[in-house]
Design a protein around this motif. Structure first.
Motif, PDB file in Angstrom:
ATOM      1  N   GLN A  14      50.630  81.993  70.970  1.00 25.78           N
ATOM      2  CA  GLN A  14      49.522  82.672  71.632  1.00 25.78           C
ATOM      3  C   GLN A  14      48.967  83.833  70.814  1.00 25.78           C
ATOM      4  N   TYR A  72      41.153  69.645  74.110  1.00 25.22           N
ATOM      5  CA  TYR A  72      41.889  70.227  75.229  1.00 25.22           C
ATOM      6  C   TYR A  72      43.392  69.982  75.071  1.00 25.22           C
ATOM      7  N   VAL A  73      43.751  68.772  74.660  1.00 18.52           N
ATOM      8  CA  VAL A  73      45.160  68.443  74.436  1.00 18.52           C
ATOM      9  C   VAL A  73      45.739  69.356  73.345  1.00 18.52           C
ATOM     10  N   TYR A  75      44.660  72.376  72.471  1.00 16.91           N
ATOM     11  CA  TYR A  75      44.797  73.737  73.009  1.00 16.91           C
ATOM     12  C   TYR A  75      46.051  73.851  73.868  1.00 16.91           C
ATOM     13  N   LYS A  76      46.247  72.876  74.745  1.00 15.54           N
ATOM     14  CA  LYS A  76      47.350  72.920  75.707  1.00 15.54           C
ATOM     15  C   LYS A  76      48.703  72.909  75.013  1.00 15.54           C
ATOM     16  N   THR A  77      48.822  72.127  73.954  1.00 12.36           N
ATOM     17  CA  THR A  77      50.102  71.973  73.256  1.00 12.36           C
ATOM     18  C   THR A  77      50.235  72.883  72.039  1.00 12.36           C
ATOM     19  N   ARG A 219      43.241  73.691  68.237  1.00 14.49           N
ATOM     20  CA  ARG A 219      44.557  74.126  68.714  1.00 14.49           C
ATOM     21  C   ARG A 219      44.737  75.642  68.584  1.00 14.49           C
ATOM     22  N   SER A 223      41.718  79.469  74.935  1.00 17.87           N
ATOM     23  CA  SER A 223      41.665  78.857  76.260  1.00 17.87           C
ATOM     24  C   SER A 223      41.153  77.426  76.154  1.00 17.87           C
ATOM     25  N   GLY A 224      41.407  76.638  77.203  1.00 16.64           N
ATOM     26  CA  GLY A 224      40.907  75.275  77.234  1.00 16.64           C
ATOM     27  C   GLY A 224      39.396  75.242  77.240  1.00 16.64           C
ATOM     28  N   TRP A 349      48.136  62.469  79.295  1.00 20.75           N
ATOM     29  CA  TRP A 349      47.822  62.423  80.719  1.00 20.75           C
ATOM     30  C   TRP A 349      48.689  61.438  81.490  1.00 20.75           C
ATOM     31  N   GLY A 354      49.819  65.866  81.645  1.00 17.65           N
ATOM     32  CA  GLY A 354      49.156  67.065  81.155  1.00 17.65           C
ATOM     33  C   GLY A 354      50.079  68.206  80.795  1.00 17.65           C
ATOM     34  N   ASN A 355      51.375  67.962  80.768  1.00 21.13           N
ATOM     35  CA  ASN A 355      52.320  69.040  80.461  1.00 21.13           C
ATOM     36  C   ASN A 355      53.520  68.500  79.672  1.00 21.13           C
TER      37      ASN A 355
END
Length: 419
Positions: A14, A72-73, A75-77, A219, A223-224, A349, A354-355
């Protein structure tokens, strides 16, 4: 790990995440690419102005949506596509995507290195003997910003993108005067013919390999929302602008490349500046992509070393003329690349809801049969499809992967019940 190495084998933490403008400029610099203009030039001679606008809208909306989904994937990971490939293709199976994506990028790097040298020779009327030294100079010179890392890519893009937008605006303004106003564009009769589906495939396929690897920068998004919007901005608006510029040049001046158009308009200095800005901002991103794939392939965090090795390979390909043989194959690879991104999103997904767990917290198989089988089926469907090949590959591979996951989980449940 030092942030200057850009986390080639791990998630972006982060404290290293970037804001909207940083991400947007880097991605826009990547999509402002000469080859996209050439694709637009082909469309400009095959459709009238109204049809052309619809093709640009639909093709780039599809491309932008695909790239934004991957963004988005990422960013999330905090992971790029080659690292995400481990989840769905396996620890060693993911090397398939490393080879395909890495080879594509090094091929484009060779093409860009040769292109700028050849065009510069013509622009300033230099002897042919200067071609090889220039290719060596640019081959290693353009990798400097990628060698430094994300921060250098960001600084270059923040300078080059506004400059290129200004040059494009100047060219389009002059072109509208030369043609007698935009209203005259629709009266131009196309000299060639092309099927509508083929045109959409051309727009989507020309830069889909870049869209699949744009996760190297999305990445880093904080934020998403930033990841998705900046990727759409680059691949829907930015790439769409490049297609339009190429088509506009072909319709008005019979020249797809804006550098040639600017020369014909009498803006020689602007043309040279546009050439460097356009090629450099894509070349450094391209070799950065190669380094990301290379690090995952050989499991090393020495990103800078892989960057220089990649630049050397790309330069050799350019010097020995192999880029002429590579381009048709690289375009063909556009058919086989979209299923990679589709399966990554389906895995994110369908399997992990999503996690997904962190890579270091999960034991992965050497080869994931579901992912590799889905990739084979999706690629075959795209290759033999008479319709929009990249889109067919995406839908078929993602759907087939979902079916295989369902069958696999049902079999696992049956075994657990039986025991």
């Amino acid at each position: 790990m030092s942030q200057t190495n850009d986390f080639p084998l791990s998630a972006v933490p982060q404290n290293a995440r970037k804001g909207f403008w940083s991400t947007a400029f880097v991605l826009l610099g990547f999509t402002f690419f000469t080859s996209t203009m050439w694709a637009g030039g082909t469309l400009g001679t095959s459709f009238n102005f109204t049809e052309l606008l619809w093709i640009i809208l639909i093709g780039n909306l599809l491309l932008g949506s695909y790239a934004a989904g991957l963004a988005y994937v990422a960013y999330k990971t905090g992971l790029n596509s080659v690292l995400l490939g481990r989840y769905c293709f396996g620890e060693h199976g993911s090397k398939l995507s490393d080879i395909i994506l890495g080879f594509t990028q090094i091929g484009w790097y060779a093409w860009g290195t040769a292109t700028i040298a050849i065009i510069l020779l013509k622009l300033v009327d230099l002897p042919e003997s200067y071609a090889t030294p220039l290719m060596v100079l640019f081959g290693f010179g353009f990798c400097i910003t990628a060698f430094i890392g994300y921060k250098a890519l960001e600084i270059l893009s923040k300078i080059s993108v506004p400059a290129m937008l200004a040059f494009i605006g100047l060219s389009i303004y002059q072109g509208s005067i030369d043609i007698g106003g935009f209203s005259q564009l629709n009266s131009i009769v196309p000299s060639d013919t092309m099927a509508f589906s083929a045109a959409i495939t051309l727009v989507f396929g020309t830069f889909v390999s870049g869209g699949t690897q744009a996760t190297n920068w999305s990445r880093f998004a904080k934020s998403g929302r930033i990841a998705v919007i900046t990727t759409l901005l680059a691949f829907f608006i930015g790439n769409g602008l490049m297609v339009f510029v190429g088509a506009f040049g072909a319709m008005v001046y019979q020249q797809a490349d804006i550098v040639d158009v600017l020369v014909s308009q009498g803006f020689i200095l602007v043309a040279i500046l546009m050439l460097f800005a356009n090629i450099w901002t894509t070349q450094d991103n391209t070799i950065y992509n190669f380094a990301a794939a290379g690090c995952n392939l050989v499991r090393t965090d020495k990103r800078r070393l892989i960057t220089v090795v990649g630049a050397a390979i790309g330069t050799l390909l350019a010097v020995f003329g192999m880029y002429n043989l590579l381009i048709p194959f690289l375009i063909l690879l556009g058919t086989f690349i979209p299923p990679i991104g589709a399966i990554i999103m389906a895995d994110f997904w369908f399997k992990h809801r999503g996690n997904p767990p962190a890579l270091e917290q999960i034991k992965l198989p050497s080869f994931d049969k579901c992912g590799l089988a889905a990739y084979a089926v999706g690629s075959a469907a795209a290759y033999y499809s008479p319709w929009i090949a990249p889109l067919v590959g995406i839908v078929v591979s993602a759907s087939f992967y979902g079916v295989l996951l369902h069958i696999s989980s049902a079999q696992t449940l049956t075994k657990q019940t039986a025991s």
